[in-house]
Write an enzyme that holds these catalytic residues in place. Sequence first.
Site, PDB file in Angstrom:
ATOM      1  N   GLU A   1     -26.938  86.259  10.472  1.00 32.20           N
ATOM      2  CA  GLU A   1     -28.394  86.385  10.711  1.00 32.20           C
ATOM      3  C   GLU A   1     -28.810  85.647  11.980  1.00 32.20           C
ATOM      4  O   GLU A   1     -28.543  84.447  12.129  1.00 32.20           O
ATOM      5  CB  GLU A   1     -29.150  85.828   9.494  1.00 32.20           C
TER       6      GLU A   1
ATOM      7  N   LYS B   1     -34.129  80.730  -0.261  1.00 35.13           N
ATOM      8  CA  LYS B   1     -33.221  81.605   0.498  1.00 35.13           C
ATOM      9  C   LYS B   1     -33.041  81.047   1.914  1.00 35.13           C
ATOM     10  O   LYS B   1     -31.947  81.025   2.468  1.00 35.13           O
ATOM     11  CB  LYS B   1     -33.775  83.033   0.529  1.00 35.13           C
TER      12      LYS B   1
ATOM     13  N   ASP C   1     -16.679  77.810  -1.387  1.00 36.62           N
ATOM     14  CA  ASP C   1     -17.036  78.972  -2.187  1.00 36.62           C
ATOM     15  C   ASP C   1     -18.567  79.105  -2.237  1.00 36.62           C
ATOM     16  O   ASP C   1     -19.230  78.411  -3.016  1.00 36.62           O
ATOM     17  CB  ASP C   1     -16.442  78.775  -3.593  1.00 36.62           C
TER      18      ASP C   1
ATOM     19  N   HIS D   1     -38.570  86.008  15.905  1.00 36.46           N
ATOM     20  CA  HIS D   1     -37.761  87.175  15.537  1.00 36.46           C
ATOM     21  C   HIS D   1     -37.968  88.321  16.519  1.00 36.46           C
ATOM     22  O   HIS D   1     -37.010  88.984  16.924  1.00 36.46           O
ATOM     23  CB  HIS D   1     -38.140  87.653  14.123  1.00 36.46           C
TER      24      HIS D   1
HETATM   25  C1  MEV Z   1     -35.295  84.335   6.482  1.00 39.68           C
HETATM   26  O1  MEV Z   1     -33.910  84.546   6.405  1.00 39.68           O
HETATM   27  C2  MEV Z   1     -35.662  83.041   5.802  1.00 39.68           C
HETATM   28  C3  MEV Z   1     -37.160  82.752   5.666  1.00 39.68           C
HETATM   29  O2  MEV Z   1     -37.801  83.869   5.051  1.00 39.68           O
HETATM   30  C4  MEV Z   1     -37.302  81.520   4.829  1.00 39.68           C
HETATM   31  C5  MEV Z   1     -38.720  81.207   4.400  1.00 39.68           C
HETATM   32  O3  MEV Z   1     -39.550  82.099   4.305  1.00 39.68           O
HETATM   33  O4  MEV Z   1     -38.969  80.011   4.134  1.00 39.68           O
HETATM   34  C6  MEV Z   1     -37.785  82.565   7.012  1.00 39.68           C
END
Ligand code: MEV
Length: 426
Positions: A85, A265, A281, A378
Amino acid sequence: MSKTVNGFSKLAKLEKIDWLISNFFNNDIKVKQVLMQYWNSDTVLQELHDDFIENTISNYYLPFGIAPNFIINGIDYTIPMAIEESSVVAAASLTAKFWSARGGFKAKVIATKKVGQVHFMYEGDKATLQNYFVNKKQALLQATETITQNMKKRGGGILDIELRDKTAELKNYYQLHVTFETVDSMGANFINSCLESMANEFQNNSIQIVMSILSNYVPECLVQAEVSCKVSELGVENSELFAQKFVQAVQIANAETYRAVTHNKGIMNGIDAVVIATGNDFRAIEAGAHAYASKSGRYKSLTNATIENGIFKFWIEIPLALGTVGGLTKLHPLSKLSLKMLGNPSAKELMKIIAVAGLAQNFAALRALTTSGIQKGHMKMHLTNIIKQLGANEEDKQYLIDYFEHKTITHNAVVEAYNKLVRENE
Ligand code: MEV
């Protein structure tokens, strides 16, 4: 037409590819070329990778990047990251630099206990089972002696064995709940071998063993990492408002599962990238982290933030069962190199480094989200990718970057602007 195949694993690598392209790709030779272009010309290295798993037909590359300028407990680290990413490594590097000017990260390991369980069914009298367990406990430990010998020399081994009555959750269900210290190894093989030996020793006519397996839920293999500074030193125009919104962003993750999952995430973007780079892992880490995030009965943020007496504090608490010996760690040349880059850390040190990578990533995400928004960075990346695809020269590239500084970036808009530029230059 059935595509079932017998004895597939016995076929040579090229035969496997031929079978694949004849069954799924209409014998398209280009597919074979794509697969083979990722083979390594160094046959020894290729065989090493072939043997990591079964039925290997090619290698699947992930970019391997580095994020310098991390200061953790006063020590300087450059952190290796394997991730596909965009923006993750850049975010890690920027955050590392930001906090290196504010005392760096502090991290500490809270505990390193791992868990394994022998799950069994028993219909008889509970007191009889309890007596049987108490009398057997020593024999259970003895049954694992040949396995634990080396681990004991390294300072690890079995910490305790408990008999747990789980019949309230499931009729006739009990378990041996075993805790382990596995020092610098993740310990999966060690734990599973110990459990299987114990299960053998423990079973009798009225105890039916169902399974013996380690748990990837390791709430007592825990690490904390934090950063803090005066609110006024947060390096933005309105630092009070920034700090307040940042804390609110964490509170929102604690109050709202939809947000918490995305929040965590983002943390795992940093964690997994280092976990993969160091040959650990990531599925185990993911499963354990999300279970920990739900420990209160509700899925919450793995990080926390406060403002107290003018001090902004931001921290993470996360279970991380990691190894710096065994498994892939020294087998994969890039894992070995990653660990060397980190100064060949102990598992405890690696826990701190990886927790910091997660915290840094969350800091970068929340800073962007609560200020300029995530899309600015982005879309910039998106713009350079489109420019690259168009094959623009350096001068045109700079023109397009400046042109889109305050305009909405879409694929069409960039192509149009580029075509116009080319026409004008003709
Ligand atoms: C993108 O990979 C991760 C984010 O969505 C995390 C977040 O929203 O805190 C930018």
